[in-house]
Design a protein around this motif. Structure first.
Motif, PDB file in Angstrom:
ATOM      1  N   THR A 346       0.833  -1.203   0.000  1.00  0.00           N
ATOM      2  CA  THR A 346       0.000   0.000   0.000  1.00  0.00           C
ATOM      3  C   THR A 346       0.866   1.250   0.000  1.00  0.00           C
ATOM      4  O   THR A 346       1.876   1.316   0.711  1.00  0.00           O
ATOM      5  N   LEU A 347       0.471   2.235  -0.780  1.00  0.00           N
ATOM      6  CA  LEU A 347       1.182   3.508  -0.860  1.00  0.00           C
ATOM      7  C   LEU A 347       0.448   4.567  -0.054  1.00  0.00           C
ATOM      8  O   LEU A 347      -0.786   4.570   0.023  1.00  0.00           O
ATOM      9  N   THR A 348       1.211   5.476   0.539  1.00  0.00           N
ATOM     10  CA  THR A 348       0.640   6.611   1.263  1.00  0.00           C
ATOM     11  C   THR A 348       1.118   7.899   0.610  1.00  0.00           C
ATOM     12  O   THR A 348       2.314   8.075   0.371  1.00  0.00           O
ATOM     13  N   PHE A 349       0.166   8.799   0.322  1.00  0.00           N
ATOM     14  CA  PHE A 349       0.470  10.086  -0.301  1.00  0.00           C
ATOM     15  C   PHE A 349       0.050  11.216   0.642  1.00  0.00           C
ATOM     16  O   PHE A 349      -0.864  11.061   1.452  1.00  0.00           O
ATOM     17  N   ALA A 350       0.731  12.348   0.495  1.00  0.00           N
ATOM     18  CA  ALA A 350       0.399  13.537   1.286  1.00  0.00           C
ATOM     19  C   ALA A 350       0.189  14.710   0.349  1.00  0.00           C
ATOM     20  O   ALA A 350       0.825  14.809  -0.710  1.00  0.00           O
ATOM     21  N   VAL A 383       2.560  14.157  -2.853  1.00  0.00           N
ATOM     22  CA  VAL A 383       3.899  13.636  -2.605  1.00  0.00           C
ATOM     23  C   VAL A 383       3.766  12.213  -2.066  1.00  0.00           C
ATOM     24  O   VAL A 383       2.981  11.984  -1.136  1.00  0.00           O
ATOM     25  N   MET A 384       4.496  11.272  -2.660  1.00  0.00           N
ATOM     26  CA  MET A 384       4.497   9.917  -2.098  1.00  0.00           C
ATOM     27  C   MET A 384       5.318   9.935  -0.808  1.00  0.00           C
ATOM     28  O   MET A 384       6.472  10.340  -0.804  1.00  0.00           O
ATOM     29  N   VAL A 385       4.700   9.457   0.268  1.00  0.00           N
ATOM     30  CA  VAL A 385       5.353   9.472   1.582  1.00  0.00           C
ATOM     31  C   VAL A 385       6.018   8.136   1.885  1.00  0.00           C
ATOM     32  O   VAL A 385       7.171   8.075   2.316  1.00  0.00           O
ATOM     33  N   SER A 386       5.300   7.035   1.661  1.00  0.00           N
ATOM     34  CA  SER A 386       5.853   5.730   2.045  1.00  0.00           C
ATOM     35  C   SER A 386       5.155   4.610   1.298  1.00  0.00           C
ATOM     36  O   SER A 386       4.104   4.798   0.677  1.00  0.00           O
ATOM     37  N   VAL A 387       5.762   3.434   1.384  1.00  0.00           N
ATOM     38  CA  VAL A 387       5.146   2.201   0.891  1.00  0.00           C
ATOM     39  C   VAL A 387       5.159   1.195   2.033  1.00  0.00           C
ATOM     40  O   VAL A 387       6.152   1.068   2.756  1.00  0.00           O
ATOM     41  N   SER A 388       4.040   0.529   2.219  1.00  0.00           N
ATOM     42  CA  SER A 388       3.895  -0.452   3.299  1.00  0.00           C
ATOM     43  C   SER A 388       3.990  -1.844   2.698  1.00  0.00           C
ATOM     44  O   SER A 388       3.124  -2.248   1.905  1.00  0.00           O
TER      45      SER A 388
END
Length: 559
Positions: A346-350, A383-388
């Protein structure tokens, strides 16, 4: 490194490193470590031992590649004062030489290795070693002495440089190797505090924010801005495609994008989008080798990432390239994207909310991120913050594959990561029986229905049943893609050879490549997909048996 308060040595490609990106860093060049002119530091009388060894072993001919090779070896020795032959060879995976054939370069590197094998008989160390020899020279040429040619009469192996390596390694040739002080990390940088940067040039403005809030505001104000970490994509486009990017943003000082940690609550590894591939590799190797996770079966997805990173580009690129860039670039033949597809990452964006400017977050499965060729679901101002990356469950099996024309530093023909979650036949029947009881049907009818649903093989009762499956591929479509038709076919089927043979036919429907397919070799690429699936079936079957053995008290199962 702020956590350890120790300098970290990384080799990089100078041609790809923007000068703005090295603010606050200590830059060491081939001219800086030593020269024929000597220097002011204690013991510095000219060339560095690395430079001198390369020269003495004739590792430099035309000289074009020598600075890069010297710095690759120098950096590795600064990171690892006790290198092995294997680690030294890995350190050169980003350096090409067209003159030497690498033999003299590796001979020079061997003199620094701690595990170099040297004959104990100095009086005969130049004599050839006969295959199968068990005398004092045994181990000097271990491959030939115990390998496929062992025992063949008349097979002799000699090394024209072995004695020179032995002399240098044992300290018998000490010229130019007096103790000298290595270049110290500057005191000024030990207490250096980064500041937000805005550097304006003639064509480009460079921003370096210090917080995620500051970063999303910059990106919101400059929708066409490019986020740059390793510059491995933007740098190539600017240099060879003459692309111009008016605004570049560096996230290397934004904490949220530079953290990698185990999220126990989510049972996943959270990887910041700007974390370098080298950092990811070192972190996951530490987890796997140290067995730091609670359950032995949890490492599957980590091992899949490590398998891909082993052959991912070169050391210099992995040192600066980041996971976020690899995803956003959306290369159809990406090494890592199939892993994230198969593991349901899963990707997290801000993004800065309109009006208030507060940060809003969005989560998205990787499977929905790739829209078209080099097109992704990244909204304007995001902005892509992280990948889980989820850890592997007890009933899951996962493995990654890559086929290229050569192993090191080469683009893939096909990449893949395959994951399956299995239930045993007994568990499937039990579930069917429980459902039948709830519906007030007869037990015999429920077993018959269960048998019908598992009709892929007459032996299905002894085969585990596929509960869920994800088959991620690169190099088979215009984006990294999952084989959806094959996945749907496999769900609920017995996981056995008969099913796999039918699944191979389904792969042809998922990837109907023809002669006009970009990249060519359509039949070979389809054959690779089938090969990967069958190899994965063999791997998962063996792993399933190992886990069953461990559960029965037969010892520890393999990852």
């Amino acid at each position: 490194d702020n956590d350890s308060a120790q300098p970290i040595h990384r080799s990089i490609n100078a041609c790809l490193a923007p000068v703005c990106s090295v603010d606050g860093l200590h830059v060491v060049t081939v001219e800086g470590i030593g020269s024929t002119k000597g220097g002011k530091r204690k013991g510095e009388g000219g060339l560095h031992p690395v430079q001198e060894k390369i020269a003495n072993f004739h590792g430099s001919q035309c000289g074009f590649c020598t600075p890069g090779i010297v710095m690759a070896l120098y950096t590795h020795l600064r990171k690892n004062p006790s290198p092995t032959m294997h680690s030294l060879e890995e350190a050169f995976d980003g350096n090409l030489c067209r003159c030497t054939g690498y033999r003299p370069i590796l001979d020079a590197a061997k003199t620094f290795a701690t595990d170099v094998k040297v004959s104990g008989d100095k009086t005969h160390k130049d004599a050839p070693a006969k295959a199968g020899s068990k005398g004092k020279s045994a181990g000097k040429h271990a491959f030939w002495e115990s390998g496929p040619l062992a025992g063949f009469d008349g097979v002799e192996v000699s090394s024209c440089t072995q004695s020179k390596i032995a002399n240098a390694h044992a300290g018998e040739s000490k010229k130019g190797e007096e103790k000298r002080e290595e270049i110290a990390f500057p005191k000024e940088l030990e207490t250096y505090t980064p500041k937000s940067l805005e550097i304006k040039g003639e064509r480009t403005t460079w921003y370096r924010p210090l917080s995620l809030e500051e970063m999303v505001k910059i990106v919101a104000s400059n929708p066409k801005s490019k986020i740059v970490v390793g510059n491995t994509e933007v740098g190539i486009e600017a240099r060879f495609k003459f692309s111009n990017y008016p605004v570049l943003v560096s996230p290397l000082n934004v904490p949220e994008l530079n953290v990698i940690k185990h999220n126990a609550a989510a049972d996943a590894i959270e990887i910041g989008a700007a974390v370098s591939l080298t950092t990811i590799r070192e972190y996951m190797q530490d987890l796997v080798k140290g067995k730091k996770l609670k359950d032995s079966y949890s490492y599957g997805s980590l091992v899949a990432v490590l398998d891909q990173l082993r052959w991912f580009s070169s050391t210099q690129i992995r040192n600066v390239g980041c996971v976020g860039g690899n995803l956003v670039t959306a290369s159809p033949i990406s090494d890592l994207c199939p892993v994230f597809l198969a593991t349901n990452s899963t990707l997290t964006f801000a993004k800065a909310a309109a009006g208030s400017g507060k940060i809003s977050y969005r989560k998205l499965p990787v499977s929905k991120f790739f829209l078209n060729y080099r097109k992704v679901d990244l909204q304007e101002g995001e902005v892509m913050v992280s990948v889980s990356l989820p850890l592997t469950k007890k009933t899951e099996h996962i493995r990654a594959f890559k086929q290229a024309r050569r192993r090191e530093d080469d683009i893939a023909i096909v990449t893949s990561c395959l994951r399956v979650e299995l239930l045993s036949a007994e568990e499937s029947l039990r579930a069917a029986e429980e459902k039948a009881k709830e519906e007030h049907t007869k037990l015999e009818q429920s077993r018959a229905k269960a048998a019908d649903s598992n009709s892929a093989s007459a032996s299905s009762c002894s085969s585990p049943i596929v509960k869920d499956v994800s088959l991620g591929f690169g190099g088979m479509w215009k984006t990294p893609v999952r084989a959806r038709k094959t996945e749907e076919f496999l769900r609920g089927k017995a996981w056995n050879e008969s099913t796999i043979k039918l699944a191979v036919e389904m792969l042809g429907k998922d990837f109907p490549l023809d002669k006009s397919t970009p990249g060519g070799m359509p039949e070979f690429r389809k054959t690779l997909c089938a090969s990967f699936l069958f190899k994965f079936f063999v791997h998962s079957t063996q792993q399933q048996a190992a886990r069953a053995q461990k559960a029965g008290g037969g010892g520890e199962a393999k990852l």
